[in-house]
Design an enzyme around this catalytic site. Structure first.
Site, short mmCIF file in Angstrom:
data_model
loop_
_atom_site.label_atom_id
_atom_site.label_comp_id
_atom_site.label_asym_id
_atom_site.label_seq_id
_atom_site.Cartn_x
_atom_site.Cartn_y
_atom_site.Cartn_z
N ARG A 1 -39.53 -8.90 -18.38
CA ARG A 1 -40.61 -9.83 -18.03
C ARG A 1 -41.69 -9.93 -19.11
O ARG A 1 -42.37 -10.96 -19.23
CB ARG A 1 -41.22 -9.40 -16.69
CG ARG A 1 -42.16 -10.42 -16.04
CD ARG A 1 -42.53 -9.96 -14.64
NE ARG A 1 -43.37 -10.91 -13.93
CZ ARG A 1 -44.63 -10.66 -13.54
NH1 ARG A 1 -45.18 -9.48 -13.79
NH2 ARG A 1 -45.32 -11.58 -12.89
N ILE B 1 -46.71 -17.22 -13.75
CA ILE B 1 -45.37 -16.66 -13.55
C ILE B 1 -45.43 -15.92 -12.21
O ILE B 1 -46.38 -15.19 -11.93
CB ILE B 1 -44.98 -15.71 -14.71
CG1 ILE B 1 -43.57 -15.15 -14.51
CG2 ILE B 1 -45.98 -14.59 -14.90
CD1 ILE B 1 -43.06 -14.33 -15.71
N SER B 2 -44.45 -16.14 -11.35
CA SER B 2 -44.46 -15.53 -10.02
C SER B 2 -44.39 -14.02 -10.09
O SER B 2 -43.85 -13.45 -11.04
CB SER B 2 -43.28 -16.05 -9.19
OG SER B 2 -43.42 -17.42 -8.91
N ALA B 3 -44.92 -13.36 -9.06
CA ALA B 3 -44.79 -11.91 -8.94
C ALA B 3 -43.31 -11.55 -8.83
O ALA B 3 -42.53 -12.30 -8.22
CB ALA B 3 -45.55 -11.42 -7.71
N PRO B 4 -42.89 -10.41 -9.38
CA PRO B 4 -41.48 -10.01 -9.29
C PRO B 4 -40.92 -10.02 -7.87
O PRO B 4 -39.78 -10.44 -7.66
CB PRO B 4 -41.48 -8.61 -9.90
CG PRO B 4 -42.58 -8.66 -10.91
CD PRO B 4 -43.65 -9.51 -10.27
#
Length: 198
Positions: free
Chosen positions: A23, A49-52
């Protein structure tokens, strides 16, 4: 690194794919120290960017399989598409659309660096989908809309799954939409927070 995602029901193969795609290469220099935290991060141009955990949940709900043809609306920095590309394998393909030219260029560069040849990145307006390569087995929208665009439903294959956050800037629900024998069914999965589809 993402073992904690098991508590969300995220499978081992999704976690393995997320571990393979680092990431930190998909976030700007000024937030690289936070790349492995389970939080969304700014990537510039008003985008995130979205959270994992959200990437894991969306991959799980899409039920990605080898050979799947996937349409993603909102490439961002390319992390989500990169993870999905490993899950659909060499026989599958990801078509991902980004409207911001700078992000499109960044994502395209990252895909090349990682040797991800089963991703096609398109610069354009995702609201219309991508009719040229329809129908798609899976469609995922990584920004919220006030409604489900008809064009996306039309481009979803039979037995296909569409994931889309629906709502407004205050309240959004991640919807899972299935098309079976031409009939549409909807399921509300969870409350989410995404940037708008514009």
């Amino acid at each position: 690194m993402y073992e904690h995602l098991k508590r969300y029901g995220v499978s081992k193969n999704i976690i393995e794919a997320m571990n393979k795609i680092d990431r930190k290469y998909f976030v700007p220099e000024n937030v690289k120290d936070l790349a492995y935290d389970d939080i969304p991060l700014p990537i510039g141009f008003g985008q995130t960017i979205s959270a994992p955990h959200m990437v894991g949940i969306m991959c799980k709900e899409l039920d990605l399989k080898e050979k799947d043809k996937v349409l993603e609306i909102g490439t961002g920095s390319g992390y989500n598409a990169a993870v999905m590309s490993l899950l659909v394998g060499k026989s599958g393909h990801i078509y991902t659309i980004e409207r911001i030219k700078q992000l499109y260029k960044i994502a395209t560069k990252r895909f090349k660096q990682f040797g991800l040849t089963n991703i096609t990145c398109i610069l354009g307006d995702g609201k219309e989908g991508f009719e040229e390569y329809a129908p798609f087995d899976k469609i995922v929208v990584t920004c919220y809309s006030k409604f489900v665009p008809n064009k996306l439903l039309e481009q979803l294959s039979d037995n296909g799954i569409l994931l889309i956050p629906v709502g407004d800037e205050f309240v959004q629900v991640l919807k899972k939409i299935k098309k079976i024998n031409g009939q549409i069914s909807e399921e509300d999965l969870l409350h989410v927070k995404f940037v708008p589809l514009v």
